[in-house]
Motif scaffolding. Structure first.
Motif, short mmCIF file in Angstrom:
data_model
loop_
_atom_site.label_atom_id
_atom_site.label_comp_id
_atom_site.label_asym_id
_atom_site.label_seq_id
_atom_site.Cartn_x
_atom_site.Cartn_y
_atom_site.Cartn_z
N SER A 160 39.76 5.31 7.42
CA SER A 160 38.60 4.76 7.09
C SER A 160 37.69 5.32 8.63
CB SER A 160 37.81 3.26 6.99
OG SER A 160 38.45 2.51 7.36
N ASP A 161 38.64 5.55 10.20
CA ASP A 161 38.13 5.86 10.67
C ASP A 161 36.70 7.12 11.05
OD1 ASP A 161 38.98 3.38 11.51
OD2 ASP A 161 40.68 4.31 12.84
N SER A 162 38.28 8.48 10.23
CA SER A 162 37.54 9.71 10.24
C SER A 162 36.18 9.74 9.54
CB SER A 162 38.95 9.99 9.28
OG SER A 162 38.33 10.02 7.66
N GLN A 163 35.65 8.36 8.95
CA GLN A 163 34.72 8.19 8.55
C GLN A 163 33.90 7.82 9.22
OE1 GLN A 163 34.01 9.91 5.00
NE2 GLN A 163 36.28 9.91 5.23
N PHE A 164 34.23 7.09 10.28
CA PHE A 164 32.97 6.45 11.34
C PHE A 164 32.82 7.55 12.27
CE2 PHE A 164 32.54 1.90 11.66
CZ PHE A 164 33.38 1.50 10.51
N MET A 165 33.85 8.55 12.47
CA MET A 165 33.13 9.83 13.51
C MET A 165 32.32 10.86 12.38
SD MET A 165 34.67 9.78 15.95
CE MET A 165 34.61 11.41 16.57
N THR A 166 32.70 11.14 11.16
CA THR A 166 31.48 11.65 10.17
C THR A 166 30.22 11.48 9.93
OG1 THR A 166 32.91 12.45 8.48
CG2 THR A 166 31.25 12.61 7.95
N LEU A 167 29.92 9.48 10.46
CA LEU A 167 28.58 8.96 10.33
C LEU A 167 27.82 9.38 11.43
CD1 LEU A 167 29.35 5.61 8.57
CD2 LEU A 167 28.04 7.42 8.11
N LEU A 168 29.15 9.61 12.74
CA LEU A 168 28.45 9.69 14.37
C LEU A 168 28.28 11.67 14.93
CD1 LEU A 168 30.47 6.99 16.61
CD2 LEU A 168 28.30 6.66 15.63
N GLN A 169 28.95 11.91 13.88
CA GLN A 169 28.32 13.59 13.68
C GLN A 169 27.25 13.57 12.81
OE1 GLN A 169 32.82 13.90 13.15
NE2 GLN A 169 32.52 16.09 13.95
N THR A 170 27.38 13.59 12.24
CA THR A 170 26.02 13.79 11.07
C THR A 170 24.61 12.68 11.40
OG1 THR A 170 28.00 13.69 9.36
CG2 THR A 170 24.82 12.68 8.92
N TYR A 171 24.45 11.67 12.28
CA TYR A 171 23.83 10.72 12.58
C TYR A 171 23.33 11.18 13.80
CZ TYR A 171 23.05 9.26 7.72
OH TYR A 171 23.26 9.74 6.28
N GLY A 172 24.66 10.69 14.24
CA GLY A 172 24.39 10.95 16.34
C GLY A 172 24.58 9.79 16.46
N PRO A 173 24.72 9.32 17.73
CA PRO A 173 25.38 7.60 18.11
C PRO A 173 24.14 6.67 17.54
CG PRO A 173 24.20 9.49 19.99
CD PRO A 173 23.54 10.10 19.05
N LEU A 174 25.30 5.99 17.34
CA LEU A 174 24.73 4.53 16.74
C LEU A 174 25.31 3.26 16.80
CD1 LEU A 174 25.30 5.76 12.82
CD2 LEU A 174 23.75 6.21 13.79
N THR A 175 24.34 2.08 16.93
CA THR A 175 24.22 0.79 16.91
C THR A 175 25.88 0.51 16.28
OG1 THR A 175 23.15 0.00 15.87
CG2 THR A 175 22.39 0.59 17.97
N PRO A 176 26.96 -0.78 16.52
CA PRO A 176 27.84 -0.97 15.95
C PRO A 176 26.60 -1.84 14.12
CG PRO A 176 28.02 -2.29 17.72
CD PRO A 176 26.69 -1.07 18.03
#
Length: 148
Positions: A39-55
């Protein structure tokens, strides 16, 4: 052979399911190659899509617990894929920022063949067909985001 609307709709749905399954399995294989969990790559996708995010924002996007979120961020950080930084607007908050250099160096090469295959498929389509595909995907993304 002419297909009915219902037949075409069913065919599209089945092909989308196969496409999504293939992408997920490919992402899992890439994650394993760089030492990450599935599931880690999904987090990378979220961060690339939305930019920096809080936990907390990552938890909202994924539906995972804060403990799970922390574990994923720890793994991504230990591999150099993200950094934790204090939010300049509120120093009490932490934002998780993707490392574009690590993505470029470690992930992009692993997706190169998949990207070339997609480019070959898209190159075989007319501009009008590409517009239909783009609109379909935009509508599909809007619909899925509205239901999450």
């Amino acid at each position: 052979m002419t297909s009915s609307r219902d037949e075409l709709t069913g065919e599209i749905q089945q092909r989308m399911i196969r496409f999504i399954a293939g992408v997920i399995l490919y992402n899992h294989a890439v994650s394993a190659k760089v030492g990450l969990g599935a599931s880690d790559s999904q987090f990378m996708t979220l961060l690339q899509t939305y930019g920096p995010l809080t936990p907390r924002q990552l938890a909202e996007h994924t539906g995972l617990t804060s403990g799970t979120i922390t574990g994923v961020i720890d793994r991504l950080e230990s591999h150099g894929f993200v950094t934790r930084e204090h939010d300049p607007a509120d120093r009490r908050k932490v934002v998780v920022t993707p490392s574009m250099q690590a993505i470029q160096d470690k992930l992009v090469p692993l997706y190169a063949e998949q990207g070339q295959s997609m480019q070959a498929v898209l190159a075989s389509r007319s501009v009008a067909e590409l517009r239909v595909i783009s609109d379909f995907l935009a509508d599909s993304v809007s619909s899925s985001e509205a239901h999450s």
